[in-house]
Design a protein around this motif. Structure first.
Motif, PDB file in Angstrom:
ATOM      1  N   GLU A 118       0.828  -1.205   0.000  1.00  0.00           N
ATOM      2  CA  GLU A 118       0.000   0.000   0.000  1.00  0.00           C
ATOM      3  C   GLU A 118       0.863   1.255   0.000  1.00  0.00           C
ATOM      4  OE1 GLU A 118      -2.532  -0.379   3.348  1.00  0.00           O
ATOM      5  OE2 GLU A 118      -3.987  -1.703   2.336  1.00  0.00           O
ATOM      6  N   ARG A 119       1.941   1.243   0.811  1.00  0.00           N
ATOM      7  CA  ARG A 119       2.842   2.402   0.800  1.00  0.00           C
ATOM      8  C   ARG A 119       3.500   2.549  -0.565  1.00  0.00           C
ATOM      9  NH1 ARG A 119       4.338   0.424   5.978  1.00  0.00           N
ATOM     10  NH2 ARG A 119       6.246  -0.465   5.107  1.00  0.00           N
ATOM     11  N   ARG A 120       3.928   1.426  -1.159  1.00  0.00           N
ATOM     12  CA  ARG A 120       4.538   1.477  -2.483  1.00  0.00           C
ATOM     13  C   ARG A 120       3.528   1.984  -3.509  1.00  0.00           C
ATOM     14  NH1 ARG A 120       8.592   2.790  -5.522  1.00  0.00           N
ATOM     15  NH2 ARG A 120       8.641   1.657  -7.518  1.00  0.00           N
ATOM     16  N   LEU A 121       2.278   1.538  -3.394  1.00  0.00           N
ATOM     17  CA  LEU A 121       1.233   1.988  -4.313  1.00  0.00           C
ATOM     18  C   LEU A 121       0.990   3.479  -4.161  1.00  0.00           C
ATOM     19  CD1 LEU A 121      -0.975   1.356  -6.363  1.00  0.00           C
ATOM     20  CD2 LEU A 121      -2.503   0.805  -4.461  1.00  0.00           C
ATOM     21  N   ALA A 122       0.985   3.973  -2.902  1.00  0.00           N
ATOM     22  CA  ALA A 122       0.807   5.406  -2.676  1.00  0.00           C
ATOM     23  C   ALA A 122       1.957   6.187  -3.299  1.00  0.00           C
ATOM     24  CB  ALA A 122       0.710   5.684  -1.179  1.00  0.00           C
ATOM     25  N   ALA A 123       3.201   5.664  -3.136  1.00  0.00           N
ATOM     26  CA  ALA A 123       4.356   6.341  -3.729  1.00  0.00           C
ATOM     27  C   ALA A 123       4.257   6.334  -5.252  1.00  0.00           C
ATOM     28  CB  ALA A 123       5.644   5.667  -3.268  1.00  0.00           C
ATOM     29  N   VAL A 124       3.848   5.171  -5.814  1.00  0.00           N
ATOM     30  CA  VAL A 124       3.714   5.078  -7.275  1.00  0.00           C
ATOM     31  C   VAL A 124       2.626   6.016  -7.771  1.00  0.00           C
ATOM     32  CG1 VAL A 124       3.043   3.525  -9.152  1.00  0.00           C
ATOM     33  CG2 VAL A 124       4.629   2.744  -7.407  1.00  0.00           C
ATOM     34  N   GLU A 125       1.506   6.092  -7.042  1.00  0.00           N
ATOM     35  CA  GLU A 125       0.430   6.994  -7.441  1.00  0.00           C
ATOM     36  C   GLU A 125       0.891   8.441  -7.389  1.00  0.00           C
ATOM     37  OE1 GLU A 125      -2.807   6.075  -4.918  1.00  0.00           O
ATOM     38  OE2 GLU A 125      -3.490   4.339  -6.105  1.00  0.00           O
TER      39      GLU A 125
END
Length: 203
Positions: A118-125
């Motif tokens: 989720e943190r990686r997804l937030a960073a990617v977003e």
């Protein structure tokens, strides 16, 4: 059963003694003898009853002892079964708790991995939003540059048209000037030719 038979026999003897006494008209000998026989039969019946009661008690005691032994065996078997059941349930409970602990550890690991994703997804977003903003800026700049290039191309085309017209006009002017030059050279040559004989005559 033996006591009943003896009592029945005593009753028969008593009835027979009374009947013999009545029928024969004898003295008190028969009733006394009958009474003694009845008494003896009664004592025998009582003794037989006592023996039967003792036998019954012994059999009952033996049955109770056998039942107690069987009950003790059943109780021991139940105790062993309960102990085995308790051990089995304890082992299953321990296995269940171990499996539950393993499942909880797996769940915690999945939750940690999910949190990281989720943190990686937030960073990617966030990076995607920045890339979109940069792309929008680049597209705006490209459109502006395209508009500028189109404007420059239009101006260049206009300049080329003007240069072409001026080149055509200059070429025409050059042709006119060359024609005029040639005419002037011809006139000059004629003048020079015409002036040369006179100078010769004066000389």
């Amino acid at each position: 059963m033996r006591a009943v038979v003896l009592l029945a026999l005593a009753a028969v003897v008593a009835v027979a003694a009374v009947a013999v006494t009545v029928l024969t008209g004898a003295g008190a000998t028969w009733p006394v003898a009958g009474g003694l026989v009845v008494l003896a039969l009664g004592a025998a019946a009582t003794r037989s009853t006592h023996l039967e009661v003792l036998d019954t008690r012994r059999e009952g005691g033996a049955d109770r002892a056998r039942l107690a032994g069987e009950y003790r065996g059943i109780t021991d078997a139940r105790v062993r079964e309960n102990r085995v059941f308790a051990e089995t349930m304890t082992r299953r409970l321990d296995d269940g708790e171990r499996v539950l602990a393993e499942q909880l550890a797996t769940i915690h690991a999945h939750e940690a991995a999910l949190d990281r994703r989720e943190r990686r997804l937030a960073a990617v977003e966030a990076e995607l939003e920045q890339a979109k903003d940069r792309l929008a800026g680049t597209e705006s700049l490209a459109r502006a540059q395209a508009a500028r290039a189109e404007e420059l191309a239009t101006r260049l085309s206009e300049a080329e048209d003007i240069a072409g017209e001026r080149a055509v006009a200059a070429a025409a002017r050059i042709a006119e000037l060359e024609t005029e030059r040639d005419a002037l050279r011809s006139e000059l040559h004629l003048w020079q030719t015409a002036a040369t004989p006179g100078r010769r005559r004066q000389a």
